[in-house]
Enzyme design. Structure first.
Site, short mmCIF file in Angstrom:
data_model
loop_
_atom_site.label_atom_id
_atom_site.label_comp_id
_atom_site.label_asym_id
_atom_site.label_seq_id
_atom_site.Cartn_x
_atom_site.Cartn_y
_atom_site.Cartn_z
N PRO A 192 6.12 -5.93 2.29
CA PRO A 192 6.33 -7.31 2.78
C PRO A 192 7.17 -8.18 1.83
O PRO A 192 7.56 -9.26 2.20
CB PRO A 192 4.91 -7.87 2.90
CG PRO A 192 4.12 -7.10 1.89
CD PRO A 192 4.74 -5.72 1.81
N GLY A 193 7.41 -7.73 0.57
CA GLY A 193 8.36 -8.51 -0.21
C GLY A 193 7.97 -8.87 -1.63
O GLY A 193 8.60 -9.73 -2.24
N GLY A 194 6.94 -8.22 -2.18
CA GLY A 194 6.53 -8.52 -3.55
C GLY A 194 7.65 -8.26 -4.56
O GLY A 194 7.94 -9.09 -5.42
N ASP A 210 14.20 -2.45 4.80
CA ASP A 210 12.94 -1.83 5.24
C ASP A 210 12.98 -1.76 6.77
O ASP A 210 13.65 -2.57 7.42
CB ASP A 210 11.71 -2.67 4.79
CG ASP A 210 10.42 -1.83 4.71
OD1 ASP A 210 10.04 -1.23 5.74
OD2 ASP A 210 9.82 -1.79 3.63
N ASP A 245 10.57 1.31 -3.60
CA ASP A 245 9.12 1.48 -3.53
C ASP A 245 8.78 2.09 -2.16
O ASP A 245 7.69 1.91 -1.63
CB ASP A 245 8.46 0.10 -3.71
CG ASP A 245 6.99 0.18 -4.15
OD1 ASP A 245 6.60 1.20 -4.74
OD2 ASP A 245 6.26 -0.80 -3.92
N LYS A 303 5.91 8.46 -5.11
CA LYS A 303 4.55 8.35 -4.53
C LYS A 303 4.09 9.74 -4.13
O LYS A 303 4.78 10.40 -3.34
CB LYS A 303 4.59 7.41 -3.33
CG LYS A 303 4.88 5.97 -3.75
CD LYS A 303 5.08 5.06 -2.56
CE LYS A 303 5.45 3.66 -2.98
NZ LYS A 303 4.29 2.78 -3.20
C1 LIG Z 1 4.39 0.21 -0.72
S1 LIG Z 1 5.32 -0.54 0.51
C2 LIG Z 1 6.48 -1.47 -0.42
C3 LIG Z 1 5.93 -2.70 -1.01
C4 LIG Z 1 7.00 -3.59 -1.58
N1 LIG Z 1 7.61 -3.01 -2.77
C5 LIG Z 1 6.47 -4.94 -1.96
O1 LIG Z 1 6.48 -5.28 -3.15
O2 LIG Z 1 6.05 -5.69 -1.07
C6 LIG Z 1 6.30 0.77 1.12
C7 LIG Z 1 7.31 0.39 2.15
O3 LIG Z 1 8.13 1.51 2.41
C8 LIG Z 1 8.62 1.31 3.71
N2 LIG Z 1 9.29 2.49 4.23
C9 LIG Z 1 8.78 3.66 4.59
N3 LIG Z 1 9.77 4.48 5.02
C10 LIG Z 1 10.92 3.79 4.89
C11 LIG Z 1 12.29 4.08 5.14
N4 LIG Z 1 12.66 5.27 5.63
N5 LIG Z 1 13.21 3.14 4.87
C12 LIG Z 1 12.85 1.93 4.39
N6 LIG Z 1 11.57 1.61 4.15
C13 LIG Z 1 10.62 2.52 4.38
C14 LIG Z 1 7.40 0.88 4.48
O4 LIG Z 1 7.77 0.23 5.69
C15 LIG Z 1 6.73 -0.03 3.47
O5 LIG Z 1 7.05 -1.36 3.74
#
Ligand SMILES: C[S@@+](CC[C@H](N)C(=O)[O-])C[C@H]1O[C@@H](n2cnc3c(N)ncnc32)[C@H](O)[C@@H]1O
Length: 312
Positions: free
Chosen positions: A191-193, A209, A247, A276
């Site tokens: 969501p944008g942290g 994203d 991330d 991850k």
């Molecule tokens: C752990 S969260 C990221 C949190 C983010 N760093 C923050 O600080 O809010 C992982 C993100 O990876 C995204 N994601 C998964 N597969 C993706 C892809 N192929 N391309 C872009 N984003 C992807 C998910 O939608 C999710 O929002």
């Protein structure tokens, strides 16, 4: 009248020839897999022969630990104080005796760090009581934080989640962060942290994203959001970036292909990426990341079953 006896000299430390590694909580198996042969295991504190080896899963490394034979609690405290002022106890056994020695040492109570304050610069040693008569202590450790635990004064209002702490910790450990006017690419931004942290530095942010950003993050002035897959983004289709941050939730092998593509393109100067692990730890891919020249792989205090790969 009898003379008061002079205070006895502190016991002499003896080199162990080891390095100590404090595994990130829950990741002793991962650390041992990296280290190979070890000479001692005390909970998550592992000792191995020789100088420090690459150990991403170690939250702190104890350099050149010494063995100090002690006869009393006072002996232990005197011996540690004779080496330096600041110590943190990692108790693995004989907890009461260890605490009594600790009580005789100067108190070390760091305040939570207010980002972007630099990491503490005062040397902080680590010690433990292996048996009632033996302290093992290292005056120099890889982390300036107690047991590698980086505690921040958290911002509970602006960022939409706690993932921002990983980026705060990374920049604090590196002593580097984006500068005003630099360009950052944030892959897997929702969501944008992370986007919030990057934007706070004064940089511009391209957030990518498949999922939407928190509306407050999407409204930030120097931020552009693209609803797309990180893997579909062609490096030549965006302006070169100073920082590529990822991330994204994906298999580490997939992230490695993405990183190699960006490295080959020469269109990203620096990288901060989270590997991850889903299920088993993929050690082979972790090693492939660690082998990328000029890069480092680490387990942050704020990482879960993850590693953070950085290339500056
Ligand atoms: C752990 S969260 C990221 C949190 C983010 N760093 C923050 O600080 O809010 C992982 C993100 O990876 C995204 N994601 C998964 N597969 C993706 C892809 N192929 N391309 C872009 N984003 C992807 C998910 O939608 C999710 O929002």
């Amino acid at each position: 009248m009898t003379e008061p006896s002079p205070p006895s000299a502190p016991p002499s430390p003896e080199p162990t020839g080891w390095t100590g590694y404090l595994a990130a909580d829950g990741y002793v198996t991962e650390l041992k897999n990296e280290l190979g042969a070890v000479v001692g295991e005390h909970g998550r504190l592992i000792f191995a022969e020789g100088p420090p080896r690459p150990a991403a899963w170690a939250q702190n490394a104890w350099h050149d630990p010494v063995r100090i034979p002690i006869l009393s609690i006072g002996d232990g405290a005197r011996a540690l104080r004779a080496i330096q002022r600041n110590w943190s106890l990692f108790a693995v056994a004989h907890h009461r005796r260890a605490r009594l020695i600790e009580e005789k040492l100067p108190a070390v109570r760091p305040k939570p760090l207010v980002f972007p304050a630099p990491a503490p610069s005062a040397p902080l040693g680590s010690w433990t009581l292996l048996d009632p008569q033996t302290i093992v202590a290292a005056a120099r450790c890889s982390s300036p934080f107690r047991h590698g635990e980086v505690e921040f004064a958290e911002n509970k209002q602006a960022p939409p989640n706690r993932a921002y702490l990983k980026l705060w910790e990374t920049f604090t450990r590196l002593g580097q962060r984006p500068q005003s006017g630099e360009r950052c690419l944030d892959l897997g931004a929702s969501p944008g942290g992370w986007s919030w942290v990057l934007h706070e530095t004064g940089a511009t942010v391209l957030a990518v994203d498949k999922a939407p950003l928190d509306p407050r993050i999407a409204a930030l002035p120097r931020l552009e959001y693209r609803k797309a897959s990180a893997f579909a983004l062609d490096p030549s289709a965006v302006e070169p970036v100073d920082w590529l941050c990822s991330d994204v939730v994906c298999y580490p092998t997939r992230l490695l292909s993405l990183v190699r593509r960006w490295l080959d393109s020469g269109r990203a100067r620096r990288f901060v990426c989270t590997l991850k692990f889903q299920g088993e730890t993929d050690h082979e891919t972790a090693r492939a990341f660690a082998a990328i020249p000029g890069s480092q792989l680490m387990h942050l205090f704020h990482n879960k079953h993850e590693l953070t790969w950085v290339k500056l």
